[in-house]
Design a protein around this motif. Structure first.
Motif, PDB file in Angstrom:
ATOM      1  N   ASP A   1      -3.371   0.685  -3.005  1.00 44.11           N
ATOM      2  CA  ASP A   1      -2.904  -0.624  -2.551  1.00 44.11           C
ATOM      3  C   ASP A   1      -2.658  -1.515  -3.756  1.00 44.11           C
ATOM      4  O   ASP A   1      -2.955  -1.151  -4.898  1.00 44.11           O
ATOM      5  CB  ASP A   1      -3.908  -1.272  -1.591  1.00 44.11           C
TER       6      ASP A   1
ATOM      7  N   ALA B   1       0.850  -1.187   0.000  1.00 42.92           N
ATOM      8  CA  ALA B   1       0.000   0.000   0.000  1.00 42.92           C
ATOM      9  C   ALA B   1       0.886   1.237   0.000  1.00 42.92           C
ATOM     10  O   ALA B   1       2.074   1.174   0.355  1.00 42.92           O
ATOM     11  CB  ALA B   1      -0.929   0.011   1.209  1.00 42.92           C
TER      12      ALA B   1
ATOM     13  N   VAL C   1      -4.851   0.102   5.175  1.00 43.30           N
ATOM     14  CA  VAL C   1      -4.246   1.379   4.797  1.00 43.30           C
ATOM     15  C   VAL C   1      -5.258   2.518   4.876  1.00 43.30           C
ATOM     16  O   VAL C   1      -4.895   3.662   5.222  1.00 43.30           O
ATOM     17  CB  VAL C   1      -3.632   1.282   3.375  1.00 43.30           C
TER      18      VAL C   1
END
Length: 414
Positions: A253, A66, A238
């Protein structure tokens, strides 16, 4: 000694020599067909699992799980942000990056390249590039001013190696006394890495300080790369991390950049598995035909057993035992063969390549140069269970036909 009647007679029928050798031949074909189908399924799914593993380890080893980037501008306080992210649960490492698109030139050769500025120390936390250096090392980026690390295919295309010079041309213009000229910078090759065909052909790495100079970002960076302990948690994790940070950030990501690769290989695995299951179904049809012929051949015996008091259920179980035995032996032999091939196919293909002088998987085309294999016992269990179930279902109709045999009708012409 107690012996179940149906099991005892079914085993005797299976092991007895038949006057009709064609029936014995069909029984052998059924068993071999089931064995080959099960072995092929285990082998092919293991190879697909091997490719899936290599994709995860190699491609996603280089591609960040990510990224968190500044919203419309560079990250100036990236060190504090990186430290805050590193303290989050599930995060294994963080590393800053600066990316630029350009062209590398050397001796008349020109190739497009994605240049990434990295911190050589932090990069090892989020990437496997340090484990795949063919020449030099990442640490040399910190020791050599304006040093560059190239992918193996890119270096070969330019005809350069460690110590050679390359020119980076950026798609930006500078105004000088000579007029408007593209921005160029001379770099020294300090390392060559080799991970996979696609990545080796278009990636290059320079130090974070050199990237800041050529992109004129000062102390800022484009963003921070993250590595998680579970890459499949990256898309959700994330976003949770970014929402807890102070300020607007752009997140991305691996599912956005390379998720299609994994979706494709999972789809191929399912479709190939479904197609190969047809081999097992063909073998099951052979079991049906075998038992139908056995029932026809044993009509007189069935009639005698019925007159001696054997019920329809017992007659049915006799032939179910015979069919299940063929299915079980074929499945077990196929499982053993499939497991053996799955564990040795990499070495077998390598031996064939040496013996025949050819290469089945070229590193210039594919991201690996060997045939990978990863045996997963869940797949083996599923295949065995499916094969045994299909073999059992194949016995039902012939066994039911045997149980419906009328003694008087069967013995009329005996």
């Amino acid at each position: 000694m107690f012996r179940p009647f149906s099991l005892y007679v079914g085993l005797r029928y299976t092991g007895a020599k038949r006057s009709n050798h064609f029936i014995s031949f069909i029984s052998l074909v059924s068993m071999l067909g089931l064995m080959l189908g099960v072995a092929a399924l285990i082998l092919v799914l293991s190879v697909m699992n091997g490719f899936d593993r290599e994709l995860k380890q190699r491609i996603l080893g280089m591609v960040p799980h990510a990224t968190i980037a500044g919203y419309g501008e560079s990250l100036q306080s990236w060190r504090k942000v990186a430290d805050d992210i590193a303290r989050q649960p599930g995060v294994l490492g963080t590393a800053p990056y600066i990316q630029a698109q350009g062209m590398l030139t050397q001796g008349g050769s020109v190739h497009g390249v994605q240049v990434t500025g990295i911190d050589p120390v932090r990069e090892n936390q989020v990437s496997i590039i340090g484990d795949h250096m063919r020449e030099g090392s990442l640490a040399a980026l910190g020791n050599q001013r304006f040093g560059i690390v190239l992918g193996a295919i890119l270096a070969r295309s330019l005809g350069v190696g460690s110590g050679d010079k390359v020119t980076l041309v950026l798609p930006e213009a500078s105004v000088s006394v000579a007029g408007v000229v593209p921005r160029m910078k001379r770099f020294t090759v300090v390392g060559v890495f080799e991970v996979g065909a696609e990545l080796d052909a278009n990636l290059a790495y320079i130090s974070l300080e050199d990237a800041a100079v050529i992109t004129r970002q000062g102390d800022g960076v484009d963003g921070i790369r993250l590595r998680f302990d579970d890459l499949f948690d990256a898309p959700t994790a994330v976003r949770q991390i970014a929402s807890g940070l102070n300020g607007p950030y752009l997140v991305s990501d691996w599912t956005r950049s390379h998720g299609n690769l994994f979706q494709a290989i999972q789809m191929e695995k399912r479709m190939i598995g479904l197609l190969l299951f047809l081999i097992v179904f063909v073998a099951a049809f052979n079991i049906v035909s075998t038992l139908v012929m056995v029932v026809t051949d044993k009509k007189a015996d069935i009639a005698i057993l019925r007159t001696l008091g054997a019920t329809s259920g017992r007659i049915m179980r006799i032939f179910m035992v015979q069919g299940c035995l063929i299915g079980t032996i074929g499945t077990l032999l196929g499982t053993g063969l499939g497991v053996l091939l799955a564990l040795t196919v990499t070495d077998l293909v390598a031996w064939l390549e040496r013996a025949l002088g050819i290469q089945f998987l070229s590193a210039d085309v594919y991201f690996i140069s060997y045939l990978p294999s990863q045996l997963q016992w869940d797949d083996v269990t599923l295949i065995c269970s499916a094969a045994l179930t299909i073999g059992f279902l194949a016995t039902l109709y012939p066994a039911w036909r045997a149980s419906r045999t009328e003694p008087a009708e069967a013995l009329r012409y005996e």
